[in-house]
Motif scaffolding. Structure first.
Motif, PDB file in Angstrom:
ATOM      1  N   SER A 168       0.756  -1.197  -0.097  1.00  0.00           N
ATOM      2  CA  SER A 168      -0.109  -0.088  -0.093  1.00  0.00           C
ATOM      3  C   SER A 168       0.914   1.163  -0.013  1.00  0.00           C
ATOM      4  O   SER A 168       0.409   2.405  -0.217  1.00  0.00           O
ATOM      5  CB  SER A 168      -0.981   0.075   1.222  1.00  0.00           C
ATOM      6  N   GLY A 169       2.285   1.097   0.195  1.00  0.00           N
ATOM      7  CA  GLY A 169       2.976   2.196   0.411  1.00  0.00           C
ATOM      8  C   GLY A 169       3.157   2.634   1.793  1.00  0.00           C
ATOM      9  O   GLY A 169       4.172   3.596   2.049  1.00  0.00           O
ATOM     10  N   ALA A 170       2.636   2.025   2.790  1.00  0.00           N
ATOM     11  CA  ALA A 170       3.024   2.532   4.223  1.00  0.00           C
ATOM     12  C   ALA A 170       4.020   1.768   4.499  1.00  0.00           C
ATOM     13  O   ALA A 170       4.566   0.764   4.204  1.00  0.00           O
ATOM     14  CB  ALA A 170       1.574   1.823   5.111  1.00  0.00           C
ATOM     15  N   LEU A 171       4.836   2.292   5.433  1.00  0.00           N
ATOM     16  CA  LEU A 171       6.142   1.792   6.004  1.00  0.00           C
ATOM     17  C   LEU A 171       6.041   1.401   7.326  1.00  0.00           C
ATOM     18  O   LEU A 171       5.289   1.753   8.190  1.00  0.00           O
ATOM     19  CB  LEU A 171       7.096   3.069   6.079  1.00  0.00           C
ATOM     20  N   GLU A 172       6.628   0.261   7.524  1.00  0.00           N
ATOM     21  CA  GLU A 172       6.736  -0.533   8.839  1.00  0.00           C
ATOM     22  C   GLU A 172       8.262  -0.652   9.281  1.00  0.00           C
ATOM     23  O   GLU A 172       9.323  -0.575   8.707  1.00  0.00           O
ATOM     24  CB  GLU A 172       6.463  -2.032   8.744  1.00  0.00           C
ATOM     25  N   ILE A 173       8.260  -0.169  10.940  1.00  0.00           N
ATOM     26  CA  ILE A 173       9.678  -0.505  11.436  1.00  0.00           C
ATOM     27  C   ILE A 173       9.437  -1.956  11.833  1.00  0.00           C
ATOM     28  O   ILE A 173       8.709  -2.401  12.476  1.00  0.00           O
ATOM     29  CB  ILE A 173       9.817   0.643  12.486  1.00  0.00           C
ATOM     30  N   ILE A 174      10.848  -2.449  11.667  1.00  0.00           N
ATOM     31  CA  ILE A 174      10.860  -3.869  11.953  1.00  0.00           C
ATOM     32  C   ILE A 174      11.898  -4.069  13.056  1.00  0.00           C
ATOM     33  O   ILE A 174      12.307  -5.248  13.423  1.00  0.00           O
ATOM     34  CB  ILE A 174      11.190  -4.784  10.719  1.00  0.00           C
ATOM     35  N   GLY A 175      12.713  -3.183  13.370  1.00  0.00           N
ATOM     36  CA  GLY A 175      13.864  -3.043  14.488  1.00  0.00           C
ATOM     37  C   GLY A 175      14.765  -1.844  14.230  1.00  0.00           C
ATOM     38  O   GLY A 175      14.772  -0.947  13.468  1.00  0.00           O
ATOM     39  N   ARG A 176      15.549  -1.977  15.185  1.00  0.00           N
ATOM     40  CA  ARG A 176      16.834  -0.853  15.179  1.00  0.00           C
ATOM     41  C   ARG A 176      18.260  -1.720  14.674  1.00  0.00           C
ATOM     42  O   ARG A 176      18.365  -3.040  15.072  1.00  0.00           O
ATOM     43  CB  ARG A 176      17.059  -0.378  16.311  1.00  0.00           C
ATOM     44  N   VAL A 177      18.905  -1.099  13.837  1.00  0.00           N
ATOM     45  CA  VAL A 177      20.078  -1.684  13.377  1.00  0.00           C
ATOM     46  C   VAL A 177      20.971  -2.023  14.588  1.00  0.00           C
ATOM     47  O   VAL A 177      21.297  -3.356  14.503  1.00  0.00           O
ATOM     48  CB  VAL A 177      20.882  -0.515  12.456  1.00  0.00           C
ATOM     49  N   LYS A 178      21.277  -1.246  15.576  1.00  0.00           N
ATOM     50  CA  LYS A 178      21.889  -1.444  16.822  1.00  0.00           C
ATOM     51  C   LYS A 178      21.369  -2.379  17.820  1.00  0.00           C
ATOM     52  O   LYS A 178      21.967  -2.837  18.692  1.00  0.00           O
ATOM     53  CB  LYS A 178      22.393  -0.450  17.384  1.00  0.00           C
ATOM     54  N   GLU A 179      20.118  -2.789  17.771  1.00  0.00           N
ATOM     55  CA  GLU A 179      19.395  -3.422  18.639  1.00  0.00           C
ATOM     56  C   GLU A 179      19.311  -4.904  18.209  1.00  0.00           C
ATOM     57  O   GLU A 179      18.913  -5.792  19.068  1.00  0.00           O
ATOM     58  CB  GLU A 179      18.275  -2.696  18.914  1.00  0.00           C
ATOM     59  N   GLN A 180      19.569  -5.217  17.212  1.00  0.00           N
ATOM     60  CA  GLN A 180      19.823  -6.776  16.853  1.00  0.00           C
ATOM     61  C   GLN A 180      20.847  -7.389  17.601  1.00  0.00           C
ATOM     62  O   GLN A 180      21.958  -6.853  17.822  1.00  0.00           O
ATOM     63  CB  GLN A 180      20.034  -6.872  15.326  1.00  0.00           C
ATOM     64  N   PHE A 181      20.557  -8.487  17.886  1.00  0.00           N
ATOM     65  CA  PHE A 181      21.542  -9.454  18.669  1.00  0.00           C
ATOM     66  C   PHE A 181      21.686 -10.793  18.109  1.00  0.00           C
ATOM     67  O   PHE A 181      20.792 -11.125  17.296  1.00  0.00           O
ATOM     68  CB  PHE A 181      21.281  -9.594  20.141  1.00  0.00           C
ATOM     69  N   LYS A 182      22.769 -11.225  18.149  1.00  0.00           N
ATOM     70  CA  LYS A 182      23.147 -12.651  17.766  1.00  0.00           C
ATOM     71  C   LYS A 182      23.039 -13.761  18.680  1.00  0.00           C
ATOM     72  O   LYS A 182      23.774 -13.517  19.887  1.00  0.00           O
ATOM     73  CB  LYS A 182      24.641 -12.597  17.012  1.00  0.00           C
ATOM     74  N   THR A 183      22.308 -14.495  18.454  1.00  0.00           N
ATOM     75  CA  THR A 183      22.124 -15.861  19.453  1.00  0.00           C
ATOM     76  C   THR A 183      23.456 -16.616  19.388  1.00  0.00           C
ATOM     77  O   THR A 183      24.365 -16.593  18.409  1.00  0.00           O
ATOM     78  CB  THR A 183      20.996 -16.808  19.356  1.00  0.00           C
ATOM     79  N   SER A 184      23.576 -17.680  20.351  1.00  0.00           N
ATOM     80  CA  SER A 184      24.797 -18.626  20.311  1.00  0.00           C
ATOM     81  C   SER A 184      24.811 -19.341  19.144  1.00  0.00           C
ATOM     82  O   SER A 184      25.801 -20.144  18.684  1.00  0.00           O
ATOM     83  CB  SER A 184      24.940 -19.123  21.661  1.00  0.00           C
ATOM     84  N   LYS A 185      23.634 -19.489  18.444  1.00  0.00           N
ATOM     85  CA  LYS A 185      23.399 -20.317  17.298  1.00  0.00           C
ATOM     86  C   LYS A 185      23.831 -19.571  15.941  1.00  0.00           C
ATOM     87  O   LYS A 185      23.810 -20.000  14.937  1.00  0.00           O
ATOM     88  CB  LYS A 185      21.931 -20.776  17.150  1.00  0.00           C
ATOM     89  N   GLY A 186      24.317 -18.222  16.067  1.00  0.00           N
ATOM     90  CA  GLY A 186      24.787 -17.442  15.230  1.00  0.00           C
ATOM     91  C   GLY A 186      23.393 -16.855  14.165  1.00  0.00           C
ATOM     92  O   GLY A 186      23.724 -16.261  13.267  1.00  0.00           O
ATOM     93  N   LYS A 187      22.257 -16.893  14.841  1.00  0.00           N
ATOM     94  CA  LYS A 187      21.137 -16.203  14.217  1.00  0.00           C
ATOM     95  C   LYS A 187      20.965 -14.755  14.700  1.00  0.00           C
ATOM     96  O   LYS A 187      21.153 -14.637  15.964  1.00  0.00           O
ATOM     97  CB  LYS A 187      20.033 -16.927  14.554  1.00  0.00           C
ATOM     98  N   TYR A 188      20.612 -13.704  13.871  1.00  0.00           N
ATOM     99  CA  TYR A 188      20.409 -12.444  14.290  1.00  0.00           C
ATOM    100  C   TYR A 188      18.957 -12.315  14.492  1.00  0.00           C
ATOM    101  O   TYR A 188      17.952 -12.786  13.687  1.00  0.00           O
ATOM    102  CB  TYR A 188      20.926 -11.604  13.054  1.00  0.00           C
TER     103      TYR A 188
END
Length: 549
Positions: free
Chosen positions: A414-434
């Motif tokens: 539709s052209g609406a924008l969603e926020i899905i997170g912050r670049v610096k707030e992403q974390f990596k689990t011990s399994k290597g997944k962000y």
């Protein structure tokens, strides 16, 4: 009122010329209301501008404003502009270290001091040799008093005529990480704010509109959406005397425009549900006639029965909370902006129910695109000239004419924008997944039992949710396990929660776990609860629920 010059002083002069006796600012004190017309605001701010110059301040000097929102806050801001000076607003909830840092970093030559909850935090200001001017409320003695200066000082003869390149203000970010940075806002940025506001509203705001100012004016959202928009349009501003009178003052104002942050919207919702009960409310609101009467009563009780523009911003809000308010006839338009964009960004206005869960579409004058990594980039005449005395941070934030927002987004069809997170707030689990925590937090926030939530998981096998439970709504370990299980069904395998930790204390501005605009201080929250996380023993095939002692 149609106009092409939306710069604050030009807007004020226009209102003084066309509606001098119209009410503009409404201030409660000891439960009595004092109203100031445009002419009175212009006169007091002109006298204070002259008083500032008589103190020896020169063009470009910085003047701080430290105090809760009030009529004098707005008039002091206008006085600073008329004198050719630069305002430095400071959060009234700021601690001593932040106050001292902002005063020193900005090299402020004077400070207006208003109502505060703790004057111990300004001891360094009083002892620092900087000129202090008190607003006309009970407080420790300052060098000078507002009412005395207004009484003896003639109005400035020739107010400063700023160019678009002149700085209006330096707004220090709320400091969710590290020392706050001073975002420079120019008069040209203000013109862009006015153009965007006028175009999105169809220039429909008038002096008959009313807005309540209670969130910190030190934040760009309150400054842009309330103070500057009121100056552009001529709408009236009502202030709140105290937290205890908050509901009463809103009901007195009967706002047609109302802005709140997600934490407040959630608090209001929980208060309603606490009285009625979540299950009973859900049943009653669906009964045609009963539901209409219930919704009308809720709007009237909240004092929002005349509100036609309702906005949420400053942090993500759960789509389910927005749907709840839509049920009671309060369509909340979620918006997004930054200090660095002078409060111009995107908004779901005019409100579209299908855009709930998004931050809407770009405001007029805003160009937005996504980087290859999904980061939201924005450009326009509202972009800050940079960070005060910090060219390195300015260069790091800009990519040519595009501002790197640090937010991750995606566009809907539709052209609406969603926020899905912050670049610096992403974390990596011990399994290597962000993992981006915002989406998980939004799912959990949909449940009224949860008042606050922070998802963490750096170095852990799976994410963990730290939660603060809502008062008055029953919730046990079995309920929390079911809530987490329901959320996990909507998440990818690497995002699913291993555990929910029920925190023993709420996260507050006062205990350093929220910013002055009620955003999570993630690092501080994680550090506070790290001992509980470290002591957690993972179970197989179930979501653990751990209560802090």
């Amino acid at each position: 009122m149609l106009m092409s010059n939306y710069r604050p002083l030009a807007s004020l002069a226009q209102h003084v010329a066309t509606q001098p006796n119209a009410p503009f600012l409404h201030q409660p004190f000891n439960r009595e209301w004092t109203s100031y017309t445009f002419s009175e605001v212009d006169e007091q701010s002109s006298k204070m501008a002259a008083a500032l110059l008589q103190l020896g301040l020169e063009k470009g000097d910085r003047v701080a404003i430290l105090g809760k929102n009030c009529a004098e806050w707005i008039m002091a801001d206008l006085a600073i502009m008329k004198a050719g000076l630069i305002s430095v607003p400071i959060y009234f909830s700021a601690g001593a270290d932040t106050i001292d840092y902002v005063i020193e970093h900005s090299e402020a030559k004077a400070v207006f001091v208003g109502k505060l909850d703790n004057y111990d935090h300004v001891a360094g200001v009083f002892a620092g040799g900087i000129k202090t001017i008190s607003f006309p409320y009970p407080m420790p003695a300052c060098d000078l008093r507002w009412q005395d200066l207004i009484a003896v000082t003639p109005a400035i003869e020739q107010p400063y005529q700023p160019s678009d390149d002149d700085l209006l203000s330096i707004i220090y970010t709320s400091g969710s990480t590290g020392k706050p940075k001073g975002v420079m806002i120019s008069f040209g940025n203000c013109q862009a704010i006015g153009v965007a506001s006028a175009e999105i509203s169809g220039d429909a705001y008038t002096n008959a509109d009313r807005v309540v100012s209670y969130l910190p004016l030190a934040h760009i959202a309150e400054r842009g959406l309330v103070e500057l928009t009121a100056l552009h349009s001529g709408m009236q501003i009502f202030f709140v005397e105290s937290l205890d009178t908050f509901r009463e003052d809103i009901c007195h104002a009967e706002p047609t425009v109302f802005f709140a942050v997600p934490r407040i919207w959630l608090k209001i919702q929980l208060q309603v549900l606490d009285k009625i009960g979540p299950d009973r409310f859900a049943k009653l609101i669906k009964i045609p006639l009963v539901g209409k009467l219930l919704a009308k009563k809720v709007r009237k009780t909240l004092g929002l029965h005349k509100a036609r523009v309702i906005i949420s911003g400053s942090a993500p809000i759960s789509p389910d909370v927005l749907k709840w308010y839509h049920q009671v006839g309060l369509p909340i338009s979620e918006g997004w902006a930054m200090s660095e964009t002078s409060c111009v960004g995107t908004i779901n206005l005019p409100f579209r129910v299908e855009d709930i869960g998004s931050i809407g579409r770009p405001l007029p004058g805003a160009d937005i695109k996504l980087s290859e990594d999904g980061e939201i980039l924005i450009r326009g005449a509202f972009i800050t000239p940079g960070y005060f005395k910090n060219p390195e941070a300015t260069a790091e934030t800009m990519d040519g004419e595009w501002l790197k927002t640090g937010d991750l987004g995606r566009f809907r069809a539709s052209g609406a924008l969603e926020i899905i997170g912050r670049v610096k707030e992403q974390f990596k689990t011990s399994k290597g997944k962000y993992v981006s925590p915002v989406g998980i937090e939004s799912l959990l926030s949909a449940f009224p039992q949860i008042e606050q939530v922070c998802v963490m998981g750096s170095g852990l096998p799976q994410p963990i949710a730290l939660v603060v439970l809502a008062e008055g709504i029953p919730c046990n370990a079995e309920t929390l396990e079911a809530i987490a299980g329901e959320a996990n069904l909507k998440l990818e395998a690497h995002e699913r929660l291993d555990a929910v930790i029920v925190c023993s204390q709420p996260w507050l501005i006062e205990n350093g776990l929220l910013t002055p605009t009620m955003k999570l201080k993630r690092d501080a929250i994680e550090k506070c609860h790290q001992p509980t996380v470290d002591g957690y023993q993972r179970s197989a095939n179930k979501v653990d629920v751990i209560y802090e002692p």
